[in-house]
Design a protein around this motif. Structure first.
Motif, PDB file in Angstrom:
ATOM      1  N   VAL A 193      29.928  36.965  53.346  1.00  0.00           N
ATOM      2  CA  VAL A 193      30.584  37.913  52.205  1.00  0.00           C
ATOM      3  C   VAL A 193      29.493  38.700  51.166  1.00  0.00           C
ATOM      4  CG1 VAL A 193      32.698  37.252  52.531  1.00  0.00           C
ATOM      5  CG2 VAL A 193      31.247  36.062  50.824  1.00  0.00           C
ATOM      6  N   GLU A 194      29.724  39.485  50.454  1.00  0.00           N
ATOM      7  CA  GLU A 194      28.906  39.878  49.387  1.00  0.00           C
ATOM      8  C   GLU A 194      29.836  40.103  48.202  1.00  0.00           C
ATOM      9  OE1 GLU A 194      26.226  43.934  48.537  1.00  0.00           O
ATOM     10  OE2 GLU A 194      27.371  43.765  50.266  1.00  0.00           O
ATOM     11  N   ILE A 195      29.252  39.657  47.060  1.00  0.00           N
ATOM     12  CA  ILE A 195      29.897  39.986  45.954  1.00  0.00           C
ATOM     13  C   ILE A 195      29.897  41.352  45.252  1.00  0.00           C
ATOM     14  CG2 ILE A 195      30.305  39.388  43.323  1.00  0.00           C
ATOM     15  CD1 ILE A 195      29.293  36.581  44.121  1.00  0.00           C
ATOM     16  N   VAL A 196      30.975  42.130  45.354  1.00  0.00           N
ATOM     17  CA  VAL A 196      30.903  43.615  44.935  1.00  0.00           C
ATOM     18  C   VAL A 196      31.659  43.951  43.546  1.00  0.00           C
ATOM     19  CG1 VAL A 196      30.633  44.418  47.138  1.00  0.00           C
ATOM     20  CG2 VAL A 196      32.844  44.289  46.344  1.00  0.00           C
ATOM     21  N   GLY A 197      32.212  42.738  43.167  1.00  0.00           N
ATOM     22  CA  GLY A 197      32.981  43.055  41.819  1.00  0.00           C
ATOM     23  C   GLY A 197      32.991  41.786  41.070  1.00  0.00           C
ATOM     24  N   GLY A 198      32.825  41.948  39.637  1.00  0.00           N
ATOM     25  CA  GLY A 198      32.946  40.635  38.895  1.00  0.00           C
ATOM     26  C   GLY A 198      31.651  40.329  37.995  1.00  0.00           C
ATOM     27  N   ARG A 199      30.651  40.996  38.149  1.00  0.00           N
ATOM     28  CA  ARG A 199      29.229  41.106  37.316  1.00  0.00           C
ATOM     29  C   ARG A 199      29.217  42.078  36.478  1.00  0.00           C
ATOM     30  NH1 ARG A 199      24.486  39.618  40.699  1.00  0.00           N
ATOM     31  NH2 ARG A 199      25.655  39.160  42.590  1.00  0.00           N
ATOM     32  N   GLU A 200      30.233  42.933  36.332  1.00  0.00           N
ATOM     33  CA  GLU A 200      29.955  43.912  35.410  1.00  0.00           C
ATOM     34  C   GLU A 200      29.890  43.621  33.855  1.00  0.00           C
ATOM     35  OE1 GLU A 200      32.469  43.478  37.440  1.00  0.00           O
ATOM     36  OE2 GLU A 200      32.218  44.750  38.948  1.00  0.00           O
ATOM     37  N   LEU A 201      29.159  44.114  33.140  1.00  0.00           N
ATOM     38  CA  LEU A 201      29.055  44.087  31.576  1.00  0.00           C
ATOM     39  C   LEU A 201      28.450  45.155  31.093  1.00  0.00           C
ATOM     40  CD1 LEU A 201      29.700  41.716  29.724  1.00  0.00           C
ATOM     41  CD2 LEU A 201      27.467  40.866  29.874  1.00  0.00           C
ATOM     42  N   TYR A 202      29.115  46.211  30.900  1.00  0.00           N
ATOM     43  CA  TYR A 202      28.594  47.589  30.549  1.00  0.00           C
ATOM     44  C   TYR A 202      29.549  48.283  29.400  1.00  0.00           C
ATOM     45  CZ  TYR A 202      31.335  49.733  34.277  1.00  0.00           C
ATOM     46  OH  TYR A 202      32.150  50.296  34.735  1.00  0.00           O
ATOM     47  N   ILE A 203      28.998  48.933  28.788  1.00  0.00           N
ATOM     48  CA  ILE A 203      29.773  49.864  27.942  1.00  0.00           C
ATOM     49  C   ILE A 203      30.247  51.206  28.685  1.00  0.00           C
ATOM     50  CG2 ILE A 203      29.869  51.216  25.667  1.00  0.00           C
ATOM     51  CD1 ILE A 203      27.920  49.389  24.512  1.00  0.00           C
ATOM     52  N   GLU A 204      31.475  51.488  28.767  1.00  0.00           N
ATOM     53  CA  GLU A 204      31.821  52.776  29.614  1.00  0.00           C
ATOM     54  C   GLU A 204      31.749  53.983  28.631  1.00  0.00           C
ATOM     55  OE1 GLU A 204      33.227  52.964  32.548  1.00  0.00           O
ATOM     56  OE2 GLU A 204      33.146  55.204  32.148  1.00  0.00           O
ATOM     57  N   ASN A 205      32.355  53.665  27.355  1.00  0.00           N
ATOM     58  CA  ASN A 205      32.186  54.783  26.460  1.00  0.00           C
ATOM     59  C   ASN A 205      32.580  54.318  25.090  1.00  0.00           C
ATOM     60  OD1 ASN A 205      34.980  54.741  26.241  1.00  0.00           O
ATOM     61  ND2 ASN A 205      35.172  56.505  27.844  1.00  0.00           N
ATOM     62  N   MET A 206      32.252  55.065  24.117  1.00  0.00           N
ATOM     63  CA  MET A 206      32.590  54.778  22.644  1.00  0.00           C
ATOM     64  C   MET A 206      33.292  56.034  21.901  1.00  0.00           C
ATOM     65  SD  MET A 206      29.138  52.723  21.428  1.00  0.00           S
ATOM     66  CE  MET A 206      28.227  54.194  21.149  1.00  0.00           C
ATOM     67  N   GLU A 207      34.295  55.440  20.933  1.00  0.00           N
ATOM     68  CA  GLU A 207      34.799  56.734  20.010  1.00  0.00           C
ATOM     69  C   GLU A 207      33.965  56.844  18.860  1.00  0.00           C
ATOM     70  OE1 GLU A 207      37.343  58.669  21.160  1.00  0.00           O
ATOM     71  OE2 GLU A 207      37.282  57.769  22.844  1.00  0.00           O
ATOM     72  N   VAL A 208      33.098  57.788  18.490  1.00  0.00           N
ATOM     73  CA  VAL A 208      32.457  57.672  17.464  1.00  0.00           C
ATOM     74  C   VAL A 208      32.929  58.960  16.477  1.00  0.00           C
ATOM     75  CG1 VAL A 208      30.601  56.910  18.560  1.00  0.00           C
ATOM     76  CG2 VAL A 208      30.871  59.312  18.861  1.00  0.00           C
ATOM     77  N   GLU A 209      32.380  59.140  15.153  1.00  0.00           N
ATOM     78  CA  GLU A 209      32.440  60.377  14.427  1.00  0.00           C
ATOM     79  C   GLU A 209      31.152  60.605  13.932  1.00  0.00           C
ATOM     80  OE1 GLU A 209      34.814  58.385  11.493  1.00  0.00           O
ATOM     81  OE2 GLU A 209      36.449  58.017  12.602  1.00  0.00           O
TER      82      GLU A 209
END
Lengths: 130, 223
Positions: free
Chosen positions: A114-130
């Motif tokens: 098997v291969e790990i394909v999910g679970g190592r994510e650590l990212y900013i998808e987006n931000m609400e900014v002004e």
């Protein structure tokens, strides 16, 4: 025998810290950097994606974020978390399945390649900014 | 000013990965090989290193970067062998990162080194997230910890080039299934080697040291 005075001791952290502090420092740097490039004046919220295998704990991230962001444009920003569970892919059947408690076996072919394909994510998808 | 959504889609570990790449280039430029050793606390990293130093010191010029939460006990033991040892105290931090290792590499005379071992902080979760720029990654697991660790902490085992199973002298007293264990590793990470050792008595260390020699030889061919 050399004493400890005879080799360099590098002190890496400025103050007491734990796992989340360095994670939060990296998170804050990325958020501030991204906001600056977009000429934003304030970061209102950050949508963060966290994989289960990263060992990142929400409460600890919130605690350090509040502390470290104090004098920045991210002060008071809310962090919204999207958790991604551990996910495996069978190398033989190509199907995806969650990690079982004590086994990696594919539910279809019962193989364990098997291969790990999910679970190592650590990212900013987006931000609400002004 | 009105609110808007700013797309980022960037890993917060990217900055570390960039620094790790710098370390990799620095080591390659000096022809030095770096091996990152990760494990739980108490699995025998320092004992393994002392035995490894003893066996390889006549063949290679060695140094050790010691990661520790607070003390310098481990670095004292390494420096007692007259091997350059750099201590990184993380003041509670549970892993080393690429910048800390860069600072340590800058304090070493890389031109005259063949091999740098990094003894990471004892931890199976946090250490796995941070690329240090090492050529090879080794995970040391000791028999008393149990054979279920690859299921509990899969990420670190996917990073490993070698998984050492230490303290095999106490196998009779634990439910550690050494026959089935390699399968748990190679299922997840087909290219990983699993080597049973007893760092205290030196058992199995010939194969471990042979692997290091092959690694150094391969790096020399590549440069």
């Amino acid at each position: 025998v050399l004493s400890s005075a005879e080799f360099p001791i590098l002190f890496a952290a400025r103050s007491s810290s734990m796992h989340e502090q360095s994670i939060v420092e990296a998170l804050l740097n990325l958020a501030l950097d991204s906001a600056q490039k977009a000429n934003a004046r304030k970061i209102a919220s950050i949508n963060l994606v966290v994989g289960d295998y990263t060992g990142v704990v929400e409460d600890a991230v919130n605690f350090y974020f509040a502390f470290l962001s104090k004098d920045t444009i991210a002060a008071g920003a809310r962090i919204n978390y999207t958790h991604v569970g551990g996910k495996l892919r069978c190398r033989a059947c190509d199907i995806l399945f969650p990690l079982q408690k004590r086994d990696y076996r594919c539910p279809q072919c019962e193989g364990n390649r098997v291969e790990i394909v999910g679970g190592r994510e650590l990212y900013i998808e987006n931000m609400e900014v002004e | 000013m009105s609110a808007k959504t700013l797309t980022v889609k960037k890993s917060i570990l990217d900055a570390n990965a960039e620094r790790a790449a710098i370390n990799r280039e620095l080591l390659a430029a000096h022809g030095a090989v770096m091996i990152n050793i990760m494990s739980s606390p108490g699995s025998g990293k320092t004992t393994l290193l002392l035995q490894t130093i003893h066996r390889l010191r006549d063949r290679y010029s060695l140094a050790v970067i010691e990661g520790d939460v607070a003390s310098s006990i481990d670095a004292d033991r390494i420096a007692g062998q007259n091997i350059p040892a750099i201590q990184i105290n993380t003041s509670g931090g549970c892993h080393l990162d690429a910048q800390m290792v860069k600072n340590a590499l800058d304090a070493l005379d890389l031109d005259h080194l063949d091999l740098v071992f990094v003894e990471n902080i004892g931890n199976l979760i946090c250490t796995a997230n941070f690329d240090l720029g090492a050529d090879k990654t080794v995970v040391l697991l000791s028999v008393p910890e149990g054979d279920d660790k690859p299921y509990k902490y899969p990420l670190i085992f996917t990073e490993a080039d070698v998984v050492l199973v230490n303290k095999i002298d106490v196998l009779p007293y634990f439910d550690f299934d050494l026959d089935r264990f390699p399968e748990a590793i190679t299922g997840l990470n087909p290219s990983a080697k699993v080597l049973p050792v007893c760092a205290k008595t030196g058992g199995g260390l010939d194969r471990w040291c042979s692997w290091i020699e092959e690694t150094v030889a391969a790096a020399r061919v590549a440069t």
